[in-house]
Structures are given as C-alpha cells and as structure tokens.
Motif scaffolding. Structure first.
Motif, PDB file in Angstrom:
ATOM      1  N   SER A 143      60.037  69.911  32.563  1.00 62.13           N
ATOM      2  CA  SER A 143      60.293  70.888  33.655  1.00 62.13           C
ATOM      3  C   SER A 143      61.213  72.368  32.656  1.00 62.13           C
ATOM      4  N   SER A 144      62.340  72.101  32.554  1.00 61.02           N
ATOM      5  CA  SER A 144      63.408  72.620  31.461  1.00 61.02           C
ATOM      6  C   SER A 144      63.019  72.822  30.471  1.00 61.02           C
ATOM      7  N   GLU A 145      63.773  73.437  29.476  1.00 58.70           N
ATOM      8  CA  GLU A 145      63.568  73.885  28.340  1.00 58.70           C
ATOM      9  C   GLU A 145      64.423  72.304  27.968  1.00 58.70           C
ATOM     10  N   PHE A 146      64.034  72.490  26.242  1.00 58.20           N
ATOM     11  CA  PHE A 146      65.209  71.181  25.294  1.00 58.20           C
ATOM     12  C   PHE A 146      66.216  72.282  24.925  1.00 58.20           C
ATOM     13  N   ARG A 147      67.409  71.643  25.117  1.00 60.15           N
ATOM     14  CA  ARG A 147      68.757  72.620  24.889  1.00 60.15           C
ATOM     15  C   ARG A 147      69.483  70.966  24.605  1.00 60.15           C
ATOM     16  N   LEU A 148      70.698  71.310  24.473  1.00 58.81           N
ATOM     17  CA  LEU A 148      72.076  70.672  23.706  1.00 58.81           C
ATOM     18  C   LEU A 148      72.393  70.006  25.330  1.00 58.81           C
ATOM     19  N   SER A 149      72.592  69.399  25.714  1.00 59.03           N
ATOM     20  CA  SER A 149      73.046  68.048  26.911  1.00 59.03           C
ATOM     21  C   SER A 149      74.122  67.544  26.870  1.00 59.03           C
ATOM     22  N   ARG A 150      75.203  67.835  27.870  1.00 62.80           N
ATOM     23  CA  ARG A 150      76.065  66.411  27.522  1.00 62.80           C
ATOM     24  C   ARG A 150      75.404  64.763  28.627  1.00 62.80           C
ATOM     25  N   GLY A 151      74.435  65.179  29.710  1.00 63.44           N
ATOM     26  CA  GLY A 151      73.424  64.207  29.555  1.00 63.44           C
ATOM     27  C   GLY A 151      71.887  65.224  30.634  1.00 63.44           C
ATOM     28  N   PHE A 152      71.897  63.794  30.819  1.00 59.63           N
ATOM     29  CA  PHE A 152      70.225  64.058  31.517  1.00 59.63           C
ATOM     30  C   PHE A 152      69.748  64.773  32.194  1.00 59.63           C
ATOM     31  N   TYR A 153      69.297  65.590  32.064  1.00 56.81           N
ATOM     32  CA  TYR A 153      68.687  67.054  33.152  1.00 56.81           C
ATOM     33  C   TYR A 153      67.087  66.717  33.205  1.00 56.81           C
ATOM     34  N   GLY A 154      67.075  68.109  34.246  1.00 61.24           N
ATOM     35  CA  GLY A 154      65.719  68.338  34.087  1.00 61.24           C
ATOM     36  C   GLY A 154      65.033  67.251  35.726  1.00 61.24           C
TER      37      GLY A 154
END
Length: 237
Positions: A143-154
């Motif tokens: 549902s969201s673009e792929f990016r660097l993240s500290r935790g899980f998103y979406g």
C-alpha cells in the motif's frame, strides 16, 4: 495513513548474510535504460496491466491471470495507469537502487518476482524448462512505497500472491501490523515468530518466503530460500 511499527521481537538478524555490493557470476546491470516494453517482461507476459487501467503503459492482451489479480487490488487504484519504476534487467541487482527509484513516489507498489527454481513451460514462458508444482511467479502489493524505515509500516491493503500456476492471494489476517520494513540490507513483508512472508537481500539475488501471521501465507516460491531471476516494481503513473 501508513505508520511505522517497531516490534522488538522481529529482527532481520535471522536473515542469511550476504556481501554488500556482491553480485552472482554472470549477472551485470544494464548499461543504459531500456524501454518498458523490453524490460517489463514479467507483467507484460502476464498481460496484466491491461486489466489495471483504462490506458495501460505497455501494450498487453487480456489474460485470465491478470483479471484474477486485478480483482484483489483496492478500489483506490482502479482505473489508474501503472509505470515500471524498477527492474533488475535495467537497473541491476541492488536494493539500494530500488529504494532510489522509489524516491518521489508515495503510493502503492506492485512487486513481481521470478525465481530461478520456478521455471516451467507455459504459454507465457515457452522456452523455459518444466518443473512440476513450481510457482511460475510471485510477488506482493504494498500500500506504500518501499523505503528505509525504523519499523514496519503500511496498511491492511498490503498482500502477497503467487501463481502456482493458479493465482493464490494472501491478504491481511489482522493478527499483527508487520506489513513492510525496509533496511539497508533487506526488504521484508509480513512477519511473525521470527519468520517473514517475503524477504529480499541487499543484492536482490537471494530471497526467502515463510508462512507468517500477517498474511497466513504459504511459501510463495518453490523453496523457502530462493535465488531471484527477475524482479520488477511498478508504481502508479
């Protein structure tokens, strides 16, 4: 709105290690960009985009596989056009390159993979060697673009899928919110009990798939650990 989740129990330390910047023998990135019609072969051969938008980016013919998968996409993308943001044939085998190509995009992503074990003779890949019960292709809708993240998103619109050869879609179970997590050396989708529904290493060459609580999915590839032959990421135009 997509949110980041930082579960302490889910760690990429369980992923197989890889040498940063390494590439399997015989695989080199393309030296110059190629037209979408040439490099967008996974979805082109699925004839998929003709069922996602009224004005597809690439020419395609109707396909029952594309029709089936399009039924599982959220209403927010119905009638929208898609474009090829990244593919290993053009951009090389690098997760960092995938992240760079995602810059400027804030919407959903369709990820398509073909592993080196999942080759079989079909009308889409008539020159490939047949292997019984091996998934033709597999992938994910984020549902969201792929990016660097500290935790899980979406969000709960995210799902995994495979063709084996029939389409199987694994949607959010509601058990947790471990949708997508981007690290420098790995990309993960779905998790639970230390396993990931789909993960890719930093070289976009090794990957893995395990049943996970997020999607209650089957192993997407023929084996839990696999080598990637082709990978494409499509975004809304």
């Amino acid at each position: 709105m997509a949110q980041d989740f930082s579960p302490e129990t889910e760690s990429p330390a369980l992923l197989p290690s890889s040498q940063p910047g390494s590439r399997p023998p015989g695989i080199t990135p393309a030296l110059s960009p190629l037209p979408c019609v040439t490099v967008g072969k996974l979805f082109l051969q699925w004839a998929f985009l003709s069922h996602l938008s009224n004005a597809p980016v690439i020419p395609a013919s109707p396909s029952s596989l594309g029709q089936e998968l399009s039924l599982h996409l959220p209403p927010s993308v119905t009638g929208r056009s898609w474009s090829l943001a990244f593919c290993t044939a053009r951009d090389g085998f690098s997760l960092r390159s995938l992240y760079r190509q995602m810059e400027g995009h804030s919407g959903p992503v369709l990820l398509a993979l073909k592993d080196q074990d999942g080759q079989r003779t079909t009308k889409f890949f008539p020159l490939q060697t047949a292997r019984s019960s091996a998934p033709q292709m597999f992938g994910a809708f984020s549902s969201s673009e792929f990016r660097l993240s500290r935790g899980f998103y979406g969000t709960g619109e995210t799902f995994l899928f495979s063709f084996s050869p029939q389409l199987k879609v694994f949607k959010w179970t509601g058990s947790n919110s471990f949708f997508v997590k981007g690290d420098v050396d790995s990309l993960m989708m779905g998790s639970g009990s230390g396993q990931f529904g789909l993960w890719l290493d930093g070289d976009l060459y090794h990957g893995g798939s395990h049943p996970c609580a997020t999607f209650n999915n089957e192993v997407l590839a023929r084996r839990e650990q696999f080598c990637i032959k082709d990978l494409e990421a499509w975004v809304l135009s």
